[in-house]
Design an enzyme around this catalytic site. Structure first.
Site, PDB file in Angstrom:
ATOM      1  N   HIS A   6      -0.550  17.083   2.535  1.00 27.75           N
ATOM      2  CA  HIS A   6      -1.718  17.720   3.158  1.00 27.75           C
ATOM      3  C   HIS A   6      -1.337  19.143   3.587  1.00 27.75           C
ATOM      4  O   HIS A   6      -0.234  19.372   4.103  1.00 27.75           O
ATOM      5  CB  HIS A   6      -2.129  16.983   4.436  1.00 27.75           C
ATOM      6  CG  HIS A   6      -2.759  15.635   4.213  1.00 27.75           C
ATOM      7  ND1 HIS A   6      -2.994  15.084   2.976  1.00 27.75           N
ATOM      8  CD2 HIS A   6      -3.227  14.725   5.118  1.00 27.75           C
ATOM      9  CE1 HIS A   6      -3.572  13.897   3.124  1.00 27.75           C
ATOM     10  NE2 HIS A   6      -3.717  13.660   4.403  1.00 27.75           N
TER      11      HIS A   6
ATOM     12  N   LYS B 115     -11.453  12.864  14.786  1.00 23.31           N
ATOM     13  CA  LYS B 115     -10.119  12.316  15.088  1.00 23.31           C
ATOM     14  C   LYS B 115      -9.143  13.446  15.392  1.00 23.31           C
ATOM     15  O   LYS B 115      -8.338  13.353  16.314  1.00 23.31           O
ATOM     16  CB  LYS B 115      -9.580  11.527  13.879  1.00 23.31           C
ATOM     17  CG  LYS B 115     -10.183  10.160  13.673  1.00 23.31           C
ATOM     18  CD  LYS B 115      -9.492   9.512  12.460  1.00 23.31           C
ATOM     19  CE  LYS B 115     -10.470   8.786  11.583  1.00 23.31           C
ATOM     20  NZ  LYS B 115      -9.946   8.484  10.243  1.00 23.31           N
TER      21      LYS B 115
ATOM     22  N   GLN C 273      -6.637  18.024   2.129  1.00 21.28           N
ATOM     23  CA  GLN C 273      -5.959  16.730   2.218  1.00 21.28           C
ATOM     24  C   GLN C 273      -5.877  16.030   0.855  1.00 21.28           C
ATOM     25  O   GLN C 273      -6.864  15.925   0.137  1.00 21.28           O
ATOM     26  CB  GLN C 273      -6.695  15.831   3.227  1.00 21.28           C
ATOM     27  CG  GLN C 273      -6.656  16.402   4.641  1.00 21.28           C
ATOM     28  CD  GLN C 273      -7.344  15.543   5.684  1.00 21.28           C
ATOM     29  OE1 GLN C 273      -8.079  16.072   6.528  1.00 21.28           O
ATOM     30  NE2 GLN C 273      -7.123  14.246   5.676  1.00 21.28           N
TER      31      GLN C 273
ATOM     32  N   GLY D 279       0.815  -1.214   0.000  1.00 21.54           N
ATOM     33  CA  GLY D 279       0.000   0.000   0.000  1.00 21.54           C
ATOM     34  C   GLY D 279       0.847   1.263   0.000  1.00 21.54           C
ATOM     35  O   GLY D 279       2.082   1.210   0.052  1.00 21.54           O
TER      36      GLY D 279
ATOM     37  N   VAL E  83       1.229   3.522   2.349  1.00 20.59           N
ATOM     38  CA  VAL E  83       2.005   3.720   3.580  1.00 20.59           C
ATOM     39  C   VAL E  83       3.080   2.649   3.704  1.00 20.59           C
ATOM     40  O   VAL E  83       4.236   2.933   4.036  1.00 20.59           O
ATOM     41  CB  VAL E  83       1.071   3.723   4.819  1.00 20.59           C
ATOM     42  CG1 VAL E  83       1.884   3.804   6.109  1.00 20.59           C
ATOM     43  CG2 VAL E  83       0.078   4.878   4.745  1.00 20.59           C
TER      44      VAL E  83
ATOM     45  N   ARG F  65     -11.107  17.021   1.201  1.00 22.02           N
ATOM     46  CA  ARG F  65     -10.254  16.303   0.250  1.00 22.02           C
ATOM     47  C   ARG F  65     -10.092  17.173  -0.995  1.00 22.02           C
ATOM     48  O   ARG F  65     -11.085  17.734  -1.494  1.00 22.02           O
ATOM     49  CB  ARG F  65     -10.937  14.979  -0.118  1.00 22.02           C
ATOM     50  CG  ARG F  65     -10.060  14.032  -0.868  1.00 22.02           C
ATOM     51  CD  ARG F  65      -8.967  13.422  -0.030  1.00 22.02           C
ATOM     52  NE  ARG F  65      -9.450  12.437   0.912  1.00 22.02           N
ATOM     53  CZ  ARG F  65      -8.680  11.886   1.855  1.00 22.02           C
ATOM     54  NH1 ARG F  65      -7.415  12.244   1.991  1.00 22.02           N
ATOM     55  NH2 ARG F  65      -9.162  10.997   2.674  1.00 22.02           N
TER      56      ARG F  65
ATOM     57  N   SER G 192      -1.662 -10.539  -2.834  1.00 19.11           N
ATOM     58  CA  SER G 192      -0.321 -10.055  -3.191  1.00 19.11           C
ATOM     59  C   SER G 192       0.788 -11.074  -2.967  1.00 19.11           C
ATOM     60  O   SER G 192       1.962 -10.715  -3.047  1.00 19.11           O
ATOM     61  CB  SER G 192       0.003  -8.807  -2.360  1.00 19.11           C
ATOM     62  OG  SER G 192      -0.970  -7.836  -2.570  1.00 19.11           O
TER      63      SER G 192
ATOM     64  N   CYS H 139      -2.949  11.258   9.869  1.00 18.13           N
ATOM     65  CA  CYS H 139      -1.983  12.117   9.164  1.00 18.13           C
ATOM     66  C   CYS H 139      -2.220  13.612   9.425  1.00 18.13           C
ATOM     67  O   CYS H 139      -1.277  14.372   9.656  1.00 18.13           O
ATOM     68  CB  CYS H 139      -2.020  11.838   7.678  1.00 18.13           C
ATOM     69  SG  CYS H 139      -3.662  11.556   7.024  1.00 18.13           S
TER      70      CYS H 139
HETATM   71  N1  LIG Z   1      -2.264   7.211   3.429  1.00 15.78           N
HETATM   72  C1  LIG Z   1      -2.113   7.964   4.515  1.00 15.78           C
HETATM   73  O1  LIG Z   1      -1.785   9.179   4.444  1.00 15.78           O
HETATM   74  C2  LIG Z   1      -2.328   7.385   5.851  1.00 15.78           C
HETATM   75  C3  LIG Z   1      -1.904   8.098   6.940  1.00 15.78           C
HETATM   76  C4  LIG Z   1      -2.082   7.573   8.202  1.00 15.78           C
HETATM   77  C5  LIG Z   1      -2.702   6.354   8.320  1.00 15.78           C
HETATM   78  N2  LIG Z   1      -3.127   5.665   7.231  1.00 15.78           N
HETATM   79  C6  LIG Z   1      -3.783   4.375   7.442  1.00 15.78           C
HETATM   80  O2  LIG Z   1      -2.953   3.310   6.992  1.00 15.78           O
HETATM   81  C7  LIG Z   1      -3.752   2.274   6.445  1.00 15.78           C
HETATM   82  C8  LIG Z   1      -3.294   1.955   5.027  1.00 15.78           C
HETATM   83  O3  LIG Z   1      -3.341   3.096   4.219  1.00 15.78           O
HETATM   84  P1  LIG Z   1      -2.751   3.091   2.743  1.00 15.78           P
HETATM   85  O4  LIG Z   1      -2.895   4.487   2.283  1.00 15.78           O
HETATM   86  O5  LIG Z   1      -1.409   2.441   2.708  1.00 15.78           O
HETATM   87  O6  LIG Z   1      -3.820   2.148   1.975  1.00 15.78           O
HETATM   88  P2  LIG Z   1      -3.643   1.379   0.592  1.00 15.78           P
HETATM   89  O7  LIG Z   1      -2.700   2.080  -0.310  1.00 15.78           O
HETATM   90  O8  LIG Z   1      -5.027   1.128   0.105  1.00 15.78           O
HETATM   91  O9  LIG Z   1      -2.983  -0.034   0.993  1.00 15.78           O
HETATM   92  C9  LIG Z   1      -3.636  -0.960   1.813  1.00 15.78           C
HETATM   93  C10 LIG Z   1      -2.661  -2.056   2.227  1.00 15.78           C
HETATM   94  O10 LIG Z   1      -3.333  -2.926   3.143  1.00 15.78           O
HETATM   95  C11 LIG Z   1      -3.251  -4.247   2.634  1.00 15.78           C
HETATM   96  N3  LIG Z   1      -4.440  -5.019   2.978  1.00 15.78           N
HETATM   97  C12 LIG Z   1      -5.723  -4.718   2.709  1.00 15.78           C
HETATM   98  N4  LIG Z   1      -6.545  -5.700   3.161  1.00 15.78           N
HETATM   99  C13 LIG Z   1      -5.733  -6.640   3.710  1.00 15.78           C
HETATM  100  C14 LIG Z   1      -5.949  -7.900   4.319  1.00 15.78           C
HETATM  101  N5  LIG Z   1      -7.183  -8.405   4.463  1.00 15.78           N
HETATM  102  N6  LIG Z   1      -4.885  -8.579   4.786  1.00 15.78           N
HETATM  103  C15 LIG Z   1      -3.637  -8.091   4.638  1.00 15.78           C
HETATM  104  N7  LIG Z   1      -3.350  -6.919   4.062  1.00 15.78           N
HETATM  105  C16 LIG Z   1      -4.389  -6.196   3.596  1.00 15.78           C
HETATM  106  C17 LIG Z   1      -3.133  -4.096   1.125  1.00 15.78           C
HETATM  107  O11 LIG Z   1      -2.605  -5.286   0.596  1.00 15.78           O
HETATM  108  P3  LIG Z   1      -3.022  -5.831  -0.878  1.00 15.78           P
HETATM  109  O12 LIG Z   1      -2.180  -5.075  -1.851  1.00 15.78           O
HETATM  110  O13 LIG Z   1      -2.629  -7.266  -0.812  1.00 15.78           O
HETATM  111  O14 LIG Z   1      -4.486  -5.597  -1.062  1.00 15.78           O
HETATM  112  C18 LIG Z   1      -2.176  -2.916   1.070  1.00 15.78           C
HETATM  113  O15 LIG Z   1      -0.875  -3.349   1.310  1.00 15.78           O
HETATM  114  C19 LIG Z   1      -5.203   2.757   6.542  1.00 15.78           C
HETATM  115  O16 LIG Z   1      -5.772   2.249   7.731  1.00 15.78           O
HETATM  116  C20 LIG Z   1      -5.065   4.257   6.637  1.00 15.78           C
HETATM  117  O17 LIG Z   1      -6.132   4.849   7.320  1.00 15.78           O
HETATM  118  C21 LIG Z   1      -2.939   6.141   5.991  1.00 15.78           C
END
Ligand SMILES: NC(=O)c1ccc[n+]([C@@H]2O[C@H](COP(=O)([O-])OP(=O)(O)OC[C@H]3O[C@@H](n4cnc5c(N)ncnc54)[C@H](OP(=O)(O)O)[C@@H]3O)[C@@H](O)[C@H]2O)c1
Length: 354
Positions: free
Chosen positions: A243, A215, A158, A12, A14, A236, A40, A131
Site C-alpha cells: 500500500h 477506520k 491500496q 488466507g 494474512v 484500490r 480447508s 493495514c
Molecule cells: N490483507 C490485508 O492486508 C489485511 C490487513 C489487515 C487486516 N486484514 C483482515 O484480516 C482478515 C483476513 O484477511 P485475508 O486477506 O487473509 O483474507 P483471505 O485471504 O480471504 O483469507 C481468509 C481466511 O479466513 C478463513 N475463513 C473464512 N471464513 C471462515 C470460517 N467461517 N471459519 C474459519 N475460517 C474462515 C479462510 O479459510 P478457508 O481457506 O478455509 O476459506 C482463510 O484462511 C480480514 O478480516 C481482513 O480485513 C487483512
C-alpha cells in the site's frame, strides 16, 4: 514462556504470512496449529522453509491449551470465535475490524503505543489495526513527538491483497481476460480493477465517506492521539502487494524538512529513502516482502503555516497485518507473560473477560 500458538485463517493472505513470519523470526512457540474453515480441513500450509501444517476446522477446534491465538478469519468469524478462544484460556490477537474500536480492547502498533498491550487483561483480546492505518501512524509518531500533528489529509493507493486472496485472483484474471479478449468477470470489486483505480473500499457511511476512510480516522485517534483530525480518501489500485499513501500533515508547532527527516531516520520500523532524483523513492513493488515502513518524498507543504507532505509505503500483508500481530505477540510474551508464566496469563485473561 514458550507458548502454544494457533493461527486462525491460516490459508488466507494474512494467515499464511503469519506462519511465514513466525518461522522467520524464530518465534519461541512450543507448538503452532493452523486453523481455517471446514473447507480447508487437511489442507497443507507451509510453516517456514521445511515444515508443513495440516489445517484444522475452526468450528470444531478446542482452544484449551492454546496460549496465543492469532486471528484473521474475517470480522464475522472473529466475532464468534475470538471470545470462545478467550473463554478456553487463549489470548487473542485479532486482525479483523471487529473489536478494534471497543473501548476495553487495546488497538496496538508496537512502534507507537506498545504500552496499550497491558490492557489485554480486560477482555483477553488485542486488536491489530487496519493495514492503511498501521503504516501511517508508524510514520506520524516521530513527527507527532516533534511538532504535534494537528490534521492529516491522506490519499491511499491500496493493493488488492488487502481484500484477500480472491481479490488477487480477480486482478490476475481480469488482466488476462483483457489481453485475450475474454469477457471481464467482476465479483470482489464493484468496478473493473485491472488497469483501473477504484475510490471505494469497504461500505459507504452516511456522511459519504467509506468505512475504510472512517477506520483510518478513528483508529489513528485511538492509537496516537484523540485530537488528530484525519481526512482520508482510500483507493484500490491494480497492484498485488504493497500500500502507498500520499500524506499531508499540518502541525501545531514549526517543523523543518531536515528535522522531520532526522526524526524519521531515528524512529523504529521506518526506513527513509528520500533522494530527489530518478528512482530516489520507494514504490509498493519494492516494499513487498519487506518489514519496514518506507518514507519518501518528504517536503514542505507551503499552503499552511506548519505543514509537510510525505509518501509512505509498506507491505500491507506484513507490517500492515501479520508482522504487526507477531510483534505484539513478542512483546506480550516478553513484558507480560514471562514472569507469571503460561497458566498465570491464561487465568488472568479468562478471569477478566467477564
Ligand atoms: N490483507 C490485508 O492486508 C489485511 C490487513 C489487515 C487486516 N486484514 C483482515 O484480516 C482478515 C483476513 O484477511 P485475508 O486477506 O487473509 O483474507 P483471505 O485471504 O480471504 O483469507 C481468509 C481466511 O479466513 C478463513 N475463513 C473464512 N471464513 C471462515 C470460517 N467461517 N471459519 C474459519 N475460517 C474462515 C479462510 O479459510 P478457508 O481457506 O478455509 O476459506 C482463510 O484462511 C480480514 O478480516 C481482513 O480485513 C487483512
Amino acid at each position: 514462556m514458550t507458548p502454544k500458538v494457533a493461527v486462525v485463517g491460516a490459508t488466507g493472505n494474512v494467515g499464511r504470512e503469519m506462519l511465514s513470519i513466525l518461522a522467520e523470526r524464530g518465534f519461541p512457540a512450543r507448538d503452532v496449529t493452523a486453523v481455517a474453515s471446514e473447507r480447508s480441513i487437511g489442507v497443507e500450509v507451509s510453516y517456514g522453509e521445511d515444515d508443513v501444517l495440516r489445517v484444522e476446522d475452526l468450528d470444531r477446534f478446542d482452544f484449551s491449551g492454546i496460549d496465543i491465538a492469532l486471528f484473521s478469519p474475517g470480522a464475522r468469524v472473529s466475532a464468534v470465535h475470538a471470545p470462545r478462544a478467550v473463554e478456553d484460556g487463549a489470548i487473542v490477537i485479532d486482525n479483523t475490524s471487529h473489536f478494534r474500536m471497543e473501548p476495553d480492547v487495546p488497538l496496538v502498533v508496537p512502534e507507537v503505543n506498545p504500552q496499550a498491550i497491558g490492557q489485554y487483561k480486560k477482555r483477553g483480546i488485542i486488536a491489530n489495526p487496519n493495514c492503511s492505518t498501521i503504516q501511517m501512524v508508524v510514520a506520524l509518531k516521530p513527527l507527532h513527538d516533534l511538532a504535534r500533528v494537528k490534521r492529516v489529509v491522506v490519499a491511499t493507493y491500496q493493493s488488492v491483497s488487502g481484500a484477500g486472496r480472491d481479490a488477487m485472483d480477480e486482478l490476475f484474471n481480469q488482466t488476462r481476460s483483457i489481453y485475450v479478449n475474454d469477457p471481464i468477470a467482476k465479483e470482489q470489486f464493484t468496478k473493473q480493477i485491472a488497469f483501473n483505480c477504484i475510490p471505494h473500499i469497504d461500505v459507504f457511511m452516511e456522511d459519504g465517506s467509506t468505512k475504510e476512510e472512517w477506520k483510518m480516522a478513528v483508529e489513528t485517534r485511538k492509537i496516537l492521539d484523540p485530537e488528530i483530525a484525519v481526512q482520508a480518501t482510500c483507493v484500490r489500485v491494480p497492484v498485488f502487494i504493497g500500500h502507498a499513501e500520499a500524506v499531508t500533515v499540518e502541525f501545531e508547532r514549526p517543523i523543518t524538512v531536515a528535522n522531520a527527516r532526522a526524526a524519521l531516520k531515528e524512529a523504529p520500523g521506518i526506513s527513509v529513502v528520500d533522494h530527489r532524483v530518478d528512482e530516489g523513492y520507494v514504490t509498493p513493488q519494492e516494499a513487498a516482502g519487506e518489514d519496514a515502513v518506507f518514507v519518501s518524498r518528504i517536503r514542505r507543504d507551503s499552503t499552511v503555516r506548519n505543514g509537510l507532505s510525505l509518501w509512505v509505503v509498506a507491505d500491507n500483508l506484513r507490517k500492515g497485518a501479520a508482522l504487526n500481530a507477531v510483534q505484539i505477540a513478542e512483546i506480550l510474551i516478553r513484558d507480560h507473560l514471562r514472569a507469571g508464566g503460561n497458566g498465570d496469563a491464561r487465568v488472568r485473561a479468562r478471569g477478566d473477560a467477564h
